[in-house]
Design a protein around this motif. Structure first.
Motif, short mmCIF file in Angstrom:
data_model
loop_
_atom_site.label_atom_id
_atom_site.label_comp_id
_atom_site.label_asym_id
_atom_site.label_seq_id
_atom_site.Cartn_x
_atom_site.Cartn_y
_atom_site.Cartn_z
N THR A 142 0.91 -1.12 0.04
CA THR A 142 0.07 -0.08 -0.06
C THR A 142 0.97 1.30 -0.16
OG1 THR A 142 -1.74 -1.02 1.16
CG2 THR A 142 -1.69 1.32 1.33
N ALA B 90 0.73 5.44 0.24
CA ALA B 90 -0.03 6.66 0.57
C ALA B 90 1.05 7.82 0.36
CB ALA B 90 -0.56 6.52 1.90
N GLU C 222 -3.10 0.67 8.49
CA GLU C 222 -3.60 1.78 9.06
C GLU C 222 -3.00 2.49 9.81
OE1 GLU C 222 -7.54 -0.28 10.48
OE2 GLU C 222 -7.81 -0.71 8.39
N ASN D 197 0.25 2.87 9.93
CA ASN D 197 0.98 3.71 9.13
C ASN D 197 0.54 4.83 8.68
OD1 ASN D 197 3.71 2.38 9.40
ND2 ASN D 197 2.74 0.72 8.29
N LEU D 198 -0.99 4.36 7.98
CA LEU D 198 -1.48 5.84 7.71
C LEU D 198 -1.75 6.79 8.50
CD1 LEU D 198 -2.91 6.91 5.19
CD2 LEU D 198 -5.06 5.72 5.89
N GLU D 199 -2.16 6.37 9.74
CA GLU D 199 -2.22 7.39 10.98
C GLU D 199 -1.06 8.16 11.51
OE1 GLU D 199 -5.48 7.51 13.72
OE2 GLU D 199 -5.48 5.51 13.87
N LEU E 63 -4.88 13.71 0.16
CA LEU E 63 -4.40 12.38 0.62
C LEU E 63 -4.73 11.39 -0.38
CD1 LEU E 63 -3.21 10.64 3.01
CD2 LEU E 63 -5.50 10.54 3.83
N ILE F 296 -4.57 7.34 -1.52
CA ILE F 296 -3.89 5.59 -0.73
C ILE F 296 -4.13 4.68 -1.77
CG2 ILE F 296 -4.45 4.09 0.76
CD1 ILE F 296 -5.96 7.04 1.97
N ILE G 219 -10.76 2.36 5.29
CA ILE G 219 -9.78 3.26 5.21
C ILE G 219 -10.31 4.75 5.31
CG2 ILE G 219 -8.03 4.48 3.63
CD1 ILE G 219 -6.81 1.92 5.00
N VAL H 214 -9.57 7.76 8.19
CA VAL H 214 -9.31 9.00 7.81
C VAL H 214 -10.22 9.87 8.48
CG1 VAL H 214 -8.69 11.02 6.10
CG2 VAL H 214 -8.00 8.71 6.05
#
Lengths: 429, 426
Positions: free
Chosen positions: A35, A37, A112, A114-116, A202, A204, A213, A217
């Motif tokens: 993934t 982003a 998830e 890592n996205l945060e 953003l 992804i 996801i 967000v």
């Protein structure tokens, strides 16, 4: 959450605009491990004169500050964000261009989390005088690394020839002198002006569940306080249509000479479908003119004026644009002359056939399919397109509409000797 | 986790490796030829693929060949040369759109196979010699390619390190060959070399994409068949372990100094401690959480980049950093300290786990691209092993702190190379 289906490409795109103005896009990719982003602000090296948030007057900031800010955002009170990403099995990075600053990670697990981490670190600046000073040594080495790189010097040398006033002529990292003026207060001022969610996007892409996801967000953004921001005021000086300097020769520690010919673009106020059509037409035109299957390429290569480093490219953003063509050469002046002649010939006559055009368009369609194999390409290009009000998935239909007439009109208009400029790198002994 | 199912089929004179996946919008065909590096052949071998890809019997000019590629929806054809241990590997790659994403239903995979066959087996020749003009053009380009290393200081200093470090070993040869050996190449002797390479090299064909096995096998057996051969493997050269550390300083007109340090790991891909070496490299200098990055860049502010990488089939590790001319001693001292720390086991469980997570991530990301898959699988051909990707990952995850310390103790510092500027204080 809205979604858009692209039947021919078999891709589906999800979109939501958060209440604080942040644009979020998700493109699920089955079968991939990774993934990817990107969290991007519409803020780059050219945005050096603007009205800071909450103020009235324009200010001009030190050269290289957008890039400096990009470096410093990774450092927090409790350490380095790189460490946190790698503990979570991700690799993180960032880049600053003329018009954008992007922060990104890729990971094959803990997506998830890592996205945060990505969203939170970009939305939580921590600058101190001490860490700002320390960074000057590191970026200083980045700048000297580029100083020794002849291709980079050639590229920026040519932009400096083409532009008289526009800040695109300023090296993205600035100079050792200019970054010496950067302070934590300057960084905060730039940050607060340009890192508001409404100025950001953003994206992804990967094997993700789009709903989960998007929920993540949305919840993350709901926890943070943002007040509505007025439109950012940027200022650019008037820029003449013709090239500022016709020729520049750089003497460097190299063995092979280099020549790059530039053409300053017109209509740099374009956006949306107009810009898309214009830049694709320009790209097809350059392919017809200088692609490996062209008569010109065969002539240049056959005469030994170019080698495999020969390339051409077109860049257009709000306020500036240029085509560049060239590479390593044994005869820097002859190459410059020959390229100019080839361009002038293309301007005067209907140089191409329907068959050639059809082939050039096929080639572009194929290369677009190849490009959308790449999550990096999709996220970065989509963001660039969105910031210019263009749609990435309009590329193929727009290509299919290009006619010989479009090519002829463009050539007639954009090719003009007063917008040509040449930059060369020559061995210093 | 999406892994790779590789099917290997013995063909006439080569092996076909098939990886079926529907995640791409294109199909990729890669032809690889491997032979030992040798001073006598390295330059011809560097020239050969460029001559083959620039024209063929059916497409005798570059423009006609390239027009045909454009016609196939911009199929890409490119060649690549790589040094894998003491072998010189030639790759020919064709990537072509999968027509299911196009409104036009031309069978592009078959056409791509035909083109690969044309490039490899039907060159543009006259009387047992390659086309003279093509050879001359490509010789000129090869010379420029060899010289261009000088202008890229990062590549140049790495090349110089290897040259100094591996003096007398075939590994010191550059993959693009030797400048002085370009001129003596003729259309005749290159053609002889072409025949030799296709009768002696170890050859492998990789096909990645949404393809059918039966169809691919049919195309391959119909279009690509060669005499069978026995593969030439080489002994790994013996290196003098007791040599003193070499120190090389070279001065040029540069602003930034390039520091390159070479180590002998004495471990190659396929060895039982290779996994521990991979993790060692990750803790030491492979990533932005590694000791080199933290200590040379983040703490001392000496550099923008400071990293290490492995030469997996030769048993080397290379450190590289770009530093201010005056900081040479300090940078070398810090790098040596990090190596000592590794040998003393001075790294935490946290660093260990973090590194494994990042390596796992990197390996999985690599196999997200068709090209990456082929490169990962080709390690087995080069090393003569058959390590499945999943086993490789598991092995890496199992590496223990003790094993990593053992690996660290095996590693010998060999050569310190510094490209310094004319303004340096010493």
């Amino acid at each position: 959450m809205e979604n858009l289906m692209f039947e021919q490409l078999q891709e589906e795109l999800y979109f939501e605009k958060m209440s604080n103005g942040l644009h979020v896009y998700i493109l699920p990719k089955k079968g991939f491990n990774k993934t990817y982003a990107t969290f991007t602000t519409k803020y780059g090296s050219v945005d050096n004169t603007f009205v800071p948030l909450g103020k009235e007057e324009f200010v001009k900031v030190p050269d290289g500050i957008a890039h400096f800010l990009e470096h410093k955002l990774f450092e927090k009170e409790d350490g380095d964000v790189f460490q946190q990403f790698s503990r979570q099995g991700a690799s993180a990075n960032a880049f600053t261009s003329f018009t954008r600053t992007a922060y990104l990670f890729s990971s094959t697990s803990s997506v998830e989390k890592n996205l945060e981490t990505l969203i939170d670190f970009v939305q939580d600046p921590y600058f101190t005088e001490k860490t700002v000073e320390k960074e000057k040594g590191i970026i200083g080495q980045e700048i000297t690394m580029y100083d020794d790189n002849p291709d980079w010097r050639l590229y920026f040398g040519l932009i400096q020839n083409l532009y008289k006033n526009h800040p695109v002529k300023i090296d993205i990292a600035g100079t050792i002198e200019s970054i010496s003026h950067i302070t934590k207060d300057w960084l905060y001022e730039c940050y607060h002006t340009f890192y508001h969610p409404s100025n950001m996007l953003l994206f992804i892409v990967g094997p993700v569940d789009p709903k989960a996801i998007m929920d993540l967000v949305r919840e993350n953004q709901a926890k943070k306080e943002y007040s509505d921001q007025p439109e950012i005021k940027r200022k650019f000086e008037e820029e003449p249509e013709s090239a500022a300097v016709k020729k520049q020769v750089l003497k460097m520690n190299v063995q092979t000479s280099k020549t790059l010919l530039g053409i300053k673009a017109l209509h740099v106020d374009q956006s949306g479908t107009e810009l898309l059509k214009n830049e694709l037409t320009m790209n097809v035109f350059l392919d017809l003119l200088f692609g490996k299957s062209s008569v010109n390429y065969e002539k240049l290569y056959g005469e030994g004026l170019i080698d495999e480093t020969f390339s051409y490219d077109y860049t257009q953003e709000q306020g500036f644009g240029f085509a560049m063509v060239g590479g390593d050469t044994r005869e820097p002046d002859k190459l410059a002359e020959t390229l100019q002649e080839m361009l002038m010939t293309a301007k005067s006559g209907s140089a191409f056939t329907e068959e050639q055009l059809e082939r050039a368009i096929k080639k572009k369609i194929g290369s677009f399919l190849r490009a959308v194999n790449s999550p990096e390409y999709i996220a970065n290009q989509f963001t660039r397109y969105a910031f210019n009000d263009m749609k990435l998935f309009d590329v193929v239909p727009t290509l299919e509409q290009i006619t010989l007439n479009d090519i002829a009109n463009l050539a007639k208009e954009v090719i003009s000797e007063d917008r040509f400029s040449v930059c060369q790198v020559i061995p210093n002994k | 986790m999406e892994s790779m199912a590789e099917k290997v089929i013995e063909m006439q004179g080569y092996k076909l490796h098939l990886i079926e996946t529907d995640k791409y919008k294109t199909n990729t065909i890669v032809w690889k030829m491997k032979a030992p590096l040798s001073k006598g052949d390295v330059t011809k071998r560097a020239l050969l693929p460029h001559v083959l890809q620039s024209s063929s019997n059916k497409y005798p000019t570059m423009a006609s060949l390239r027009s045909y590629l454009d016609e196939l929806y911009g199929a890409t054809l490119y060649v690549d040369l790589a040094k894998k241990g003491e072998y010189q590997v030639i790759s020919f790659s064709i990537e072509v759109a999968n027509e299911k994403f196009l409104s036009d239903q031309t069978p592009l995979l078959k056409k791509a196979f035909e083109l690969m066959s044309e490039i490899l087996t039907n060159p543009h020749i006259n009387n047992n010699a390659f086309d003279r003009e093509t050879v001359e053009k490509e010789k000129r380009t090869l010379k420029q390619r060899i010289q261009s290393v000088f202008d890229d200081k990062m590549r140049y200093s790495n090349m110089r390190l290897v040259e100094e470090m591996c003096k007398g070993e075939n590994y010191a040869l550059e993959v693009n060959g030797v400048l002085e050996d370009v001129d003596p190449i003729t259309p005749e002797n290159l053609y002889d070399y072409f025949l030799k390479a296709f009768s002696e090299d170890e050859m492998d064909l990789y096909v990645v994409g949404d393809v059918k096995e039966a169809e691919v096998q049919e195309f391959a057996s119909e279009l690509l068949h060669f005499e069978s051969r026995s593969v030439k493997n080489i002994e790994i050269a013996n290196v003098d372990n007791n040599r003193e550390v070499k120190n090389i300083k070279e001065t040029q007109d540069v602003k930034q100094g390039k520091l390159n340090i070479g180590y002998r790991t004495h471990i190659v891909y396929g060895d039982s401690d290779y996994n521990a070496l991979q993790v060692f490299n990750g803790i030491f200098g492979g990533f932005s959480h590694s000791k080199l990055f933290i200590n040379v860049r983040e703490k001392a502010s000496l550099a923008y980049y400071a990293a290490s990488r492995l030469e997996s089939h030769k048993g080397l590790m290379m450190v590289m950093s770009g530093i201010d001319l005056k900081n040479f001693d300090q940078a070398v001292r810090i790098i040596n300290e990090q190596m000592e720390a590794m040998k003393n086991g001075d790294f935490t469980d946290n660093e260990l786990e973090q590194t494994k997570a990042v390596i796992q991530n990197q390996m999985l990301e690599t196999i997200d691209t068709a090209r990456g898959m082929v490169e990962v699988l080709y390690h087995n051909v080069v090393s003569g092993h058959d390590i499945k990707f999943d086993n490789w990952l598991n092995g890496m995850q199992k590496a223990t702190k003790e094993e990593i310390i053992e690996v660290a103790k095996k590693i010998d510092l060999d050569t310190i190379y510094f490209l310094t500027g004319t303004e340096a204080v010493k």
